[in-house]
Design a protein around this motif. Sequence first.
Motif, PDB file in Angstrom:
ATOM      1  N   SER A  66       5.316  14.442   3.425  1.00  0.00           N
ATOM      2  CA  SER A  66       4.065  14.133   2.741  1.00  0.00           C
ATOM      3  C   SER A  66       3.580  12.702   2.935  1.00  0.00           C
ATOM      4  CB  SER A  66       4.225  14.389   1.231  1.00  0.00           C
ATOM      5  OG  SER A  66       4.564  15.729   0.969  1.00  0.00           O
ATOM      6  N   GLY A  67       4.348  11.882   3.655  1.00  0.00           N
ATOM      7  CA  GLY A  67       3.940  10.489   3.822  1.00  0.00           C
ATOM      8  C   GLY A  67       4.321   9.895   5.154  1.00  0.00           C
ATOM      9  N   ALA A  68       4.530  10.735   6.151  1.00  0.00           N
ATOM     10  CA  ALA A  68       4.982  10.222   7.449  1.00  0.00           C
ATOM     11  C   ALA A  68       4.002   9.213   8.044  1.00  0.00           C
ATOM     12  CB  ALA A  68       5.202  11.375   8.427  1.00  0.00           C
ATOM     13  N   PHE A  69       2.720   9.366   7.745  1.00  0.00           N
ATOM     14  CA  PHE A  69       1.712   8.478   8.333  1.00  0.00           C
ATOM     15  C   PHE A  69       1.803   7.049   7.785  1.00  0.00           C
ATOM     16  CE2 PHE A  69      -0.129   9.585   4.368  1.00  0.00           C
ATOM     17  CZ  PHE A  69      -1.151   8.697   4.065  1.00  0.00           C
ATOM     18  N   VAL A  70       2.415   6.889   6.615  1.00  0.00           N
ATOM     19  CA  VAL A  70       2.534   5.562   6.024  1.00  0.00           C
ATOM     20  C   VAL A  70       3.932   4.964   6.200  1.00  0.00           C
ATOM     21  CG1 VAL A  70       3.232   6.251   3.688  1.00  0.00           C
ATOM     22  CG2 VAL A  70       1.844   4.199   4.000  1.00  0.00           C
ATOM     23  N   VAL A  71       4.905   5.780   6.569  1.00  0.00           N
ATOM     24  CA  VAL A  71       6.291   5.307   6.688  1.00  0.00           C
ATOM     25  C   VAL A  71       6.427   4.090   7.618  1.00  0.00           C
ATOM     26  CG1 VAL A  71       8.570   5.941   7.590  1.00  0.00           C
ATOM     27  CG2 VAL A  71       7.406   7.447   5.970  1.00  0.00           C
ATOM     28  N   PRO A  72       5.707   4.011   8.750  1.00  0.00           N
ATOM     29  CA  PRO A  72       5.865   2.823   9.605  1.00  0.00           C
ATOM     30  C   PRO A  72       5.532   1.505   8.908  1.00  0.00           C
ATOM     31  CG  PRO A  72       4.792   4.584  10.825  1.00  0.00           C
ATOM     32  CD  PRO A  72       4.853   5.032   9.399  1.00  0.00           C
ATOM     33  N   TYR A  73       4.780   1.563   7.822  1.00  0.00           N
ATOM     34  CA  TYR A  73       4.401   0.349   7.097  1.00  0.00           C
ATOM     35  C   TYR A  73       5.390   0.004   5.987  1.00  0.00           C
ATOM     36  CZ  TYR A  73      -0.021   1.339   9.420  1.00  0.00           C
ATOM     37  OH  TYR A  73      -0.988   1.597  10.355  1.00  0.00           O
ATOM     38  N   LEU A  74       6.377   0.864   5.759  1.00  0.00           N
ATOM     39  CA  LEU A  74       7.312   0.683   4.649  1.00  0.00           C
ATOM     40  C   LEU A  74       8.589   0.026   5.148  1.00  0.00           C
ATOM     41  CD1 LEU A  74       6.750   4.121   2.865  1.00  0.00           C
ATOM     42  CD2 LEU A  74       5.627   1.931   2.420  1.00  0.00           C
ATOM     43  N   THR A  75       8.512  -1.267   5.327  1.00  0.00           N
ATOM     44  CA  THR A  75       9.635  -2.039   5.835  1.00  0.00           C
ATOM     45  C   THR A  75      10.331  -2.760   4.678  1.00  0.00           C
ATOM     46  OG1 THR A  75       8.104  -3.847   6.305  1.00  0.00           O
ATOM     47  CG2 THR A  75       8.616  -2.338   8.106  1.00  0.00           C
ATOM     48  N   PRO A  76      11.598  -3.165   4.850  1.00  0.00           N
ATOM     49  CA  PRO A  76      12.330  -3.825   3.761  1.00  0.00           C
ATOM     50  C   PRO A  76      11.576  -5.028   3.194  1.00  0.00           C
ATOM     51  CG  PRO A  76      13.846  -3.206   5.495  1.00  0.00           C
ATOM     52  CD  PRO A  76      12.468  -2.913   6.025  1.00  0.00           C
ATOM     53  N   GLY A  77      11.490  -5.068   1.869  1.00  0.00           N
ATOM     54  CA  GLY A  77      10.826  -6.168   1.184  1.00  0.00           C
ATOM     55  C   GLY A  77       9.387  -5.916   0.811  1.00  0.00           C
ATOM     56  N   VAL A  78       8.797  -4.828   1.320  1.00  0.00           N
ATOM     57  CA  VAL A  78       7.403  -4.513   1.022  1.00  0.00           C
ATOM     58  C   VAL A  78       7.290  -4.000  -0.421  1.00  0.00           C
ATOM     59  CG1 VAL A  78       5.612  -2.791   1.534  1.00  0.00           C
ATOM     60  CG2 VAL A  78       6.670  -4.084   3.387  1.00  0.00           C
ATOM     61  N   SER A  79       6.193  -4.368  -1.088  1.00  0.00           N
ATOM     62  CA  SER A  79       5.919  -3.874  -2.433  1.00  0.00           C
ATOM     63  C   SER A  79       4.927  -2.717  -2.356  1.00  0.00           C
ATOM     64  CB  SER A  79       5.358  -4.980  -3.322  1.00  0.00           C
ATOM     65  OG  SER A  79       4.140  -5.486  -2.790  1.00  0.00           O
ATOM     66  N   VAL A  80       5.168  -1.680  -3.167  1.00  0.00           N
ATOM     67  CA  VAL A  80       4.384  -0.450  -3.074  1.00  0.00           C
ATOM     68  C   VAL A  80       3.949  -0.005  -4.470  1.00  0.00           C
ATOM     69  CG1 VAL A  80       4.357   1.960  -2.305  1.00  0.00           C
ATOM     70  CG2 VAL A  80       5.725   0.266  -1.053  1.00  0.00           C
ATOM     71  N   LEU A  81       2.702   0.448  -4.573  1.00  0.00           N
ATOM     72  CA  LEU A  81       2.209   1.146  -5.756  1.00  0.00           C
ATOM     73  C   LEU A  81       1.855   2.566  -5.344  1.00  0.00           C
ATOM     74  CD1 LEU A  81       1.232   1.214  -8.727  1.00  0.00           C
ATOM     75  CD2 LEU A  81      -1.024   0.499  -7.876  1.00  0.00           C
ATOM     76  N   ASP A  82       2.507   3.541  -5.960  1.00  0.00           N
ATOM     77  CA  ASP A  82       2.244   4.953  -5.701  1.00  0.00           C
ATOM     78  C   ASP A  82       1.423   5.481  -6.871  1.00  0.00           C
ATOM     79  OD1 ASP A  82       2.215   7.613  -5.059  1.00  0.00           O
ATOM     80  OD2 ASP A  82       4.383   7.910  -5.137  1.00  0.00           O
ATOM     81  N   VAL A  83       0.117   5.662  -6.643  1.00  0.00           N
ATOM     82  CA  VAL A  83      -0.809   6.054  -7.698  1.00  0.00           C
ATOM     83  C   VAL A  83      -0.875   7.578  -7.768  1.00  0.00           C
ATOM     84  CG1 VAL A  83      -3.151   5.834  -8.574  1.00  0.00           C
ATOM     85  CG2 VAL A  83      -2.141   3.960  -7.283  1.00  0.00           C
ATOM     86  N   GLY A  84      -0.659   8.124  -8.954  1.00  0.00           N
ATOM     87  CA  GLY A  84      -0.591   9.575  -9.098  1.00  0.00           C
ATOM     88  C   GLY A  84       0.716  10.098  -8.551  1.00  0.00           C
ATOM     89  N   CYS A  85       1.809   9.462  -8.958  1.00  0.00           N
ATOM     90  CA  CYS A  85       3.115   9.699  -8.330  1.00  0.00           C
ATOM     91  C   CYS A  85       3.737  11.031  -8.711  1.00  0.00           C
ATOM     92  CB  CYS A  85       4.076   8.579  -8.691  1.00  0.00           C
ATOM     93  SG  CYS A  85       4.439   8.463 -10.467  1.00  0.00           S
TER      94      CYS A  85
END
Length: 271
Positions: A30-49
């Motif tokens: 459900s999120g493969a298109f964003v996985v390349p941007y999820l590198t160690p140390g990145v902060s993420v907000l998942d809205v409607g989680c």
Amino acid sequence: MTAQQPDDVYSHGHHESVVRAHASRTAENSGAFVVPYLTPGVSVLDVGCGPGSITCDFAALVAPGKVTGLDRSPEVIAQATTLAAEREVPNVEFVAGNIYDLDYEDETFDVVYAHQVLQHLTEPVAALREMRRVAQPGGIVAVRDADFHGMSWYPALPELDEWMELYQRIARRNGAEPDAGRRLVSWAQSAGFTDVAPTSSNWLYATGQERRWQARVWGERVLHSAFAEQALEYGFATPAELARISAGWHRWGSTDDGWFLIPNGEIIARA
């Protein structure tokens, strides 16, 4: 905008059958298109989680970066918090909140993500503007939504045609947009994004196990979820008609050659 979110009607609701389906979602499916941007140390907000399965996956990818899952339902926030404890994910937290009025300072997160959320909102462009506000300069807003009229299935069953027509009527009666996937680029542009990268990906249910799972989920939702309650309340269907649609789902699920394809629109929008 603070008062608007509670007025949005969630067509699916939080019946057990709905939450169970949402809990099957992962970063991979459900999120493969964003996985390349999820590198160690990145902060993420998942809205409607929702129940947090994708959020917890994201947390594992960005550790030691912090991930926040936000949903308007305290019930599913509690379930997500329990999941994080069971999976021993220390760098994630879950909070109740309003997508139209996020309780964060400007430029807080590297990645702001929303999965199958905008399709349920009366003001998706306003939500995107708010997501853009809390994204850091150079960060991204990543969105994925299904496109209901783009769905296809085999064999052709009249009950599934009735289901689609009924779903469209309910969603639009709620002021929502069930064909959101094809509108994501347009909505992002209206929200002020000038750098928008579109992609798409599918969910496919075509093995015996997948067909039975999908049929069981929707067979239950047609009868017991907010979808059923709204269909009856709005006068769009009778209990007998809902029972027939549910039976049609199970009939499709029992086929040996059935196919159900759900296309999803995706965007990576630069803040």
